[in-house]
Design an enzyme around this catalytic site. Structure first.
Site, mmCIF file in Angstrom:
data_model
loop_
_atom_site.group_PDB
_atom_site.id
_atom_site.type_symbol
_atom_site.label_atom_id
_atom_site.label_comp_id
_atom_site.label_asym_id
_atom_site.label_seq_id
_atom_site.Cartn_x
_atom_site.Cartn_y
_atom_site.Cartn_z
ATOM 1 N NE ARG A 68 -3.972 -2.239 1.934
ATOM 2 C CZ ARG A 68 -4.748 -2.819 2.822
ATOM 3 N NH1 ARG A 68 -4.550 -2.591 4.128
ATOM 4 N NH2 ARG A 68 -5.717 -3.636 2.462
ATOM 5 C CE1 TYR A 113 -2.295 -0.543 -7.574
ATOM 6 C CE2 TYR A 113 -2.180 -2.174 -9.313
ATOM 7 C CZ TYR A 113 -1.686 -1.031 -8.713
ATOM 8 O OH TYR A 113 -0.609 -0.387 -9.266
ATOM 9 C CD GLU A 114 -1.668 -4.486 -3.254
ATOM 10 O OE1 GLU A 114 -2.011 -5.019 -2.176
ATOM 11 O OE2 GLU A 114 -1.124 -5.121 -4.158
ATOM 12 N N GLY A 115 -6.681 -2.966 -1.958
ATOM 13 C CA GLY A 115 -7.769 -2.445 -1.129
ATOM 14 C C GLY A 115 -8.254 -1.134 -1.706
#
Length: 591
Positions: A292, A431-433
């Site tokens: 992140r 992406y990555e949450g």
């Protein structure tokens, strides 16, 4: 069009040496006692040269050519494999890894700067090594001695690349719905069966092996996310045979065409447990949090690259008469274009300060001799990570859009190359949450979850700089008001949530962005004061920094008022006004 990228080395020197005083901070840590500003800039100069000369020229090629899948094998765009070999030969994957694992042991803050420049030069290519440090950190923290002996050095050197295999078609962001199964074997290994999607670098021709870190469920696992365990499944086993991991497709995407986004099928793939059974998410979060921070740096890098293109174009393109002029002018003379460019600059240079501060927190959390201080730095990093991921990627896409606007109609056509930055930047918000998930995590866990303790700690750092000295007094007062507003709103939300539990979810995005503006305001206050104090040494350069700081508080920081008003409106009414017939319309559409 060939991509030209100029590493912002002068700004990195300003950020690291003059504002954050990184050499002094790092020298206080036994692991970095030999670090000085000269060494740090030598590393960044070489990193910038690699990004500009080797990686950037492949950006357009990667976008046009994309990746190809034939018979289960993925071929990356021309030049990608050679550039990656040069990347490894230069020792760049091992930059911040521990010497005992073959790493260089240099500060994490330099690794953050490296990946900003790589992302600016070629986002698609950078996706391949982008997960290396997270995989390394995950194995270093949770891998067994046997796994570490077999894999850590090869990951640190970049000899083998790594993936993060979470997502499944039916689950998306809801990891508790994952179905991939792991069955224990008599030899202590496991057999994985299941399907994963959206796996960056799941198959490629850059390295002879790929280390897959996979979330899966043991036969006796609890339901939901608490039943997940983490496993390591290599593409190639120790005896040289191919493991039961197969690429079943690559996505044809809006952007980052040079990155192979794969669907993977695990068919009785041999794997080994990482960490404890049933605690896979805890182990994976080491990798996810590192990723992140890298995604935040991607947003920053793409904004920088787009701004460089737009700034250069504005100094070449003539169009109409600027106010007070008598002839056809460069568009950079027009106030509307100046505002577009200045807003981008303020967001970018403020974001660089923030990501480098986070990089220093990584170093302090890893190496501070005091265990209590290490924990405090780690908590500060946990607090700011979702802000960096969400706020900076929002800004990255926004800046890319502003850069395209400078080009006008010429920006909307492929030939100028500026539209690629918008397409590439859009994925960073997902992406990555997703950024919405980041906002919920930030408010519910990082703010309300500990009764505001980490927020108070962060705001105390900001207040300490507000109270230091009289320079930029007006801007300091604006920031002080915003700090008080943010603190007060957090307390009011906590109180209101007792009666209306869903309310925090409606204002989570605004609270994260409000915190992001306070963080950038804090950085610009420090940068502006440093610029004023150093003005005599280089009036033109430091004058530009002073002007950018003033512009930031006059134009960009004003978004604080809008965000605060939205949150206050929700608190006043209990919930935002929402249509009451959403279900009715959905039923009509379904009918």
């Amino acid at each position: 069009m060939t991509m030209h990228y100029t590493p912002p080395l002068r700004d990195f020197a300003f950020v690291l040496d003059e504002v954050l005083q990184a050499p002094q901070v790092l020298r206080a840590l036994p692991a970095h006692a030999e670090i000085d500003g000269e060494l740090m800039m030598q590393v960044l100069e070489e990193a910038g040269r690699f990004a500009a000369d080797v990686v950037a020229p492949l950006n357009g090629i990667g976008d046009r050519e994309g990746c190809r899948l034939e018979n289960g094998t993925v071929t990356t765009p021309p030049g990608f494999a050679r550039a990656y070999a040069q990347f490894c030969a230069g020792g760049w994957p091992a930059l911040a890894c521990a010497p005992e694992h073959g790493g260089q042991g240099l500060p994490h803050v330099l690794d953050c700067a490296l990946f900003e420049m790589l992302s600016a030069a070629n986002h698609g290519w950078t996706m391949y090594p982008g997960l290396l440090h997270g995989a390394y950190a995950c194995l270093a923290a949770h891998g067994s001695p046997g796994l570490q002996a077999r894999y850590l050095e090869k990951i640190a050197s970049g000899q083998w690349l790594a993936t993060m295999c979470l997502t499944e078609a039916q689950a998306g962001s809801d990891l508790g719905q994952l179905r991939t199964r792991a069955v224990p074997q008599e030899d202590g290994s496991y057999r994985l069966t299941g399907d994963k999607i959206f796996i960056s670098g799941g198959e490629h021709d850059l390295t002879p092996n790929i280390v897959h870190l996979v979330l899966a469920r043991l036969p006796d696992a609890l339901p939901g996310s608490k039943g997940l365990s983490l496993f390591l499944a290599p593409r190639v086993l120790d005896d040289g045979s191919r493991n039961g991991v197969h690429c079943t497709g690559i996505e044809h995407k809006m952007g980052i065409h040079g990155s192979a986004t794969c669907s993977l099928h695990f068919e009785q793939a041999q794997a080994w447990l990482v960490g404890e059974a049933g605690r896979g998410l805890a182990a994976m979060f080491v990798m996810m949090n590192a990723a992140r921070l890298h995604v935040g740096a991607q947003g920053l890098g793409l904004a920088e690259a787009a701004w460089q293109r737009a700034s250069a174009y504005a100094r070449e393109r003539r169009q109409s008469r600027a106010p007070g002029s008598s002839g056809n002018d460069l568009i950079v003379r027009h106030p509307a274009v100046q505002k577009l460019l200045m807003e981008q600059r303020c967001r970018i240079e403020g974001a660089r300060l923030l990501t480098c501060w986070a990089g220093l927190l990584l170093d302090l959390a890893a190496h501070d001799p005091d265990a209590t201080q290490r924990r405090r730095h780690h908590e500060r990093l946990e607090f700011i990570t979702p802000v960096i991921k969400a706020f900076l990627t929002d800004q990255g896409f926004q800046c890319a859009s502003r850069a395209l606007q400078v080009f006008g109609g010429h920006g909307y056509v492929v030939e100028t190359g500026i539209e690629q930055f918008m397409r590439d930047a859009r994925i960073t918000m997902i992406y990555e949450g997703t950024n919405e998930i980041q906002a919920i995590d930030f408010l519910m866990r990082k703010v309300l979850g500990d009764e505001g303790r980490r927020l108070d700690d962060f705001l105390a750092l900001v207040r300490a700089d507000i109270e230091e000295g009289a320079l930029l007094g007006d801007q300091a007062r604006l920031l002080a008001n915003a700090v008080d507003k943010l603190s007060g709103l957090a307390k009011r939300i906590a109180t209101a949530a007792v009666q209306t539990p869903s309310l925090p979810y409606f204002v989570a995005d605004e609270m994260l962005r409000l915190t992001g503006h306070v963080a950038l305001g804090w950085m610009w206050l420090r940068a502006g004061r440093r610029a004023l104090s150093a003005m005599a040494s280089d009036p033109a350069w430091y004058g530009g920094k002073r002007d950018a700081a003033c512009y930031h508080f006059a134009f960009v920081f004003a978004e604080v008022h809008q965000l605060s008003s939205v949150i206050e409106g929700c608190l006043a009414t209990g919930l935002p006004p929402l249509p009451t017939d959403l279900d009715h319309h959905a039923a009509q559409e379904a009918g």
